[in-house]
Scaffold this active site. Structure first.
Site, PDB file in Angstrom:
ATOM      1  N   ASN A  14       0.821  -1.208   0.000  1.00  0.00           N
ATOM      2  CA  ASN A  14       0.000   0.000   0.000  1.00  0.00           C
ATOM      3  C   ASN A  14       0.854   1.256   0.000  1.00  0.00           C
ATOM      4  O   ASN A  14       1.934   1.301   0.604  1.00  0.00           O
ATOM      5  CB  ASN A  14      -0.917   0.023   1.231  1.00  0.00           C
ATOM      6  CG  ASN A  14      -2.004  -1.034   1.155  1.00  0.00           C
ATOM      7  OD1 ASN A  14      -2.765  -1.078   0.193  1.00  0.00           O
ATOM      8  ND2 ASN A  14      -2.069  -1.897   2.152  1.00  0.00           N
ATOM      9  N   GLY A  72      13.503  -0.796   3.129  1.00  0.00           N
ATOM     10  CA  GLY A  72      14.780  -1.233   2.586  1.00  0.00           C
ATOM     11  C   GLY A  72      15.900  -0.255   2.858  1.00  0.00           C
ATOM     12  O   GLY A  72      15.673   0.888   3.272  1.00  0.00           O
ATOM     13  N   ASP A 112      11.958   3.235   6.570  1.00  0.00           N
ATOM     14  CA  ASP A 112      10.690   3.192   7.304  1.00  0.00           C
ATOM     15  C   ASP A 112      10.873   2.869   8.787  1.00  0.00           C
ATOM     16  O   ASP A 112      10.150   3.395   9.638  1.00  0.00           O
ATOM     17  CB  ASP A 112       9.707   2.221   6.644  1.00  0.00           C
ATOM     18  CG  ASP A 112      10.249   0.820   6.455  1.00  0.00           C
ATOM     19  OD1 ASP A 112      11.426   0.555   6.795  1.00  0.00           O
ATOM     20  OD2 ASP A 112       9.494  -0.040   5.935  1.00  0.00           O
ATOM     21  N   GLY A 140       8.450  -8.894   8.586  1.00  0.00           N
ATOM     22  CA  GLY A 140       9.861  -8.938   8.957  1.00  0.00           C
ATOM     23  C   GLY A 140      10.026  -8.221  10.274  1.00  0.00           C
ATOM     24  O   GLY A 140       9.052  -7.969  10.990  1.00  0.00           O
ATOM     25  N   GLU A 161      19.907  -1.835  11.914  1.00  0.00           N
ATOM     26  CA  GLU A 161      19.096  -2.956  11.435  1.00  0.00           C
ATOM     27  C   GLU A 161      18.818  -3.890  12.605  1.00  0.00           C
ATOM     28  O   GLU A 161      19.408  -4.962  12.748  1.00  0.00           O
ATOM     29  CB  GLU A 161      19.814  -3.684  10.295  1.00  0.00           C
ATOM     30  CG  GLU A 161      19.822  -2.938   8.977  1.00  0.00           C
ATOM     31  CD  GLU A 161      18.453  -2.934   8.305  1.00  0.00           C
ATOM     32  OE1 GLU A 161      17.550  -3.664   8.769  1.00  0.00           O
ATOM     33  OE2 GLU A 161      18.285  -2.196   7.318  1.00  0.00           O
ATOM     34  N   HIS A 164      18.212  -7.709  12.593  1.00  0.00           N
ATOM     35  CA  HIS A 164      19.254  -8.622  12.136  1.00  0.00           C
ATOM     36  C   HIS A 164      20.412  -8.721  13.121  1.00  0.00           C
ATOM     37  O   HIS A 164      21.502  -9.142  12.759  1.00  0.00           O
ATOM     38  CB  HIS A 164      19.705  -8.230  10.731  1.00  0.00           C
ATOM     39  CG  HIS A 164      18.572  -8.310   9.758  1.00  0.00           C
ATOM     40  ND1 HIS A 164      18.099  -9.501   9.248  1.00  0.00           N
ATOM     41  CD2 HIS A 164      17.744  -7.348   9.279  1.00  0.00           C
ATOM     42  CE1 HIS A 164      17.067  -9.267   8.471  1.00  0.00           C
ATOM     43  NE2 HIS A 164      16.826  -7.970   8.471  1.00  0.00           N
TER      44      HIS A 164
END
Length: 317
Positions: A14, A72, A112, A140, A161, A164
């Site tokens: 979206n 990303g 984001d 994720g 990140e 991760h």
């Protein structure tokens, strides 16, 4: 001081646009399905058209800045997206230059997860907090870190990140290619992966029943856990312990005043969050742990929109 910003949450599914005031009023919301497979130029044109529609409907001033939350890895200074898995063709794409050809107002771009952290610190349950860790537990795991009032982005905007961080050296393979990432334990896809395996066994009968003819989703696992199904409890206990290990590491690294969890998976509730709270003590020092409060986001699905607005009000050029 700017009083109003345009905010865009660009997702693989979206595309959402809204007007957000400096005091947190969100209005003139518009959304439509992202043309994710059409390539970056088409998506940029789609974004510009939706922004223009909102501007006309809400009579937004011409100098009101625009903030865009993009999934990303993104270099915010070069305004280049390295890649994003849910948008076709977005590899080393100069999104800033493409946007500025069509949108003639101040623009700020951010990952984001980083935007969401700003949104929580500016408009959410951590409003005014200068040291914050935000985790978005969704399909994720993303998030962002604010230290001493500044967003930590790393050398080229690719830092923080949080999904991760490795919580098990020999853990399951993550979609990023690494082993044992937090995302490989507590994301929606990871819980669904484990639940699908459990559902093939005798212990998974209730999961199969709840799923019917469809896939076993995290919500089915939470429902079964609340009903006392041992296999579902064990599955979320494992995910929760992994989450707690990561939170403990963040406590030791950043000594935050608040840790905020959002993203959707947090709605699984105590079967996941209870084990996480208990596990933090095994992975952190007592003093910073006592000073860090654990909060659930109150911004819901609008966290990235609020964050994009906060980014625009702070940085747009």
């Amino acid at each position: 001081m700017r009083q109003t910003a345009l905010a865009v949450d660009l997702g693989g599914t979206n595309l959402r646009v809204a007007v957000v005031s400096a005091d947190g009023d969100l209005r003139a919301r518009r959304h439509e399905a992202t043309r994710a497979k059409a390539g970056p130029d088409i998506v940029v044109a789609q974004l510009a058209a939706l922004v223009d529609e909102v501007c006309r409907a809400a009579e937004v001033p011409a100098d009101a800045p625009l903030g865009i939350a993009i999934p990303g890895p993104l270099d915010p200074s070069a305004e280049v997206v390295s890649f994003t898995p849910n948008l076709a063709g977005w590899r080393d794409f100069p999104v800033g230059a493409a946007l500025r050809q069509q949108i003639h107002r101040p623009i700020a771009l951010g990952n984001d997860g980083n935007c969401a952290a700003l949104g929580e610190a500016t408009f959410g349950v951590a409003r005014g907090v200068g040291d914050l860790v935000y985790l978005a537990l969704g399909t994720g795991v993303g998030g962002g870190i604010i230290s001493n009032g500044r967003l930590l982005e790393g050398a080229h905007g690719l830092g923080a990140e949080v999904g991760h961080v490795v919580v098990a050296m020999d853990g399951p393979r993550c979609t990023c290619g690494s082993l044992g990432c937090l995302e490989a334990f507590v994301s929606g896809w990871a819980i669904e992966r484990d639940a699908t395996i459990v559902a093939t066994t005798a212990d998974g009968a209730r999961l199969r029943e709840l799923a019917g003819d469809g896939p076993v989703k995290p919500g089915h696992v939470a429902q079964a856990a609340l009903e006392g199904v041992p296999s579902a409890i064990a599955l979320l206990e494992r995910a929760g312990r992994a989450l707690g290990a990561a939170l403990g590491a963040f406590v030791n690294l950043f000594a935050p005043e608040a840790i905020v969890i959002g993203g959707g998976i947090e709605r699984l509730g105590e079967p996941l969050l209870g084990p996480a709270r208990r596990a933090i003590a095994n992975h952190s020092f007592p003093a910073p742990r006592a000073a860090a409060r654990l909060e659930i986001s109150a911004l819901g699905g609008d966290t990235a929109l609020y964050g994009a607005a906060a980014l625009a009000l702070e940085r747009a050029r």
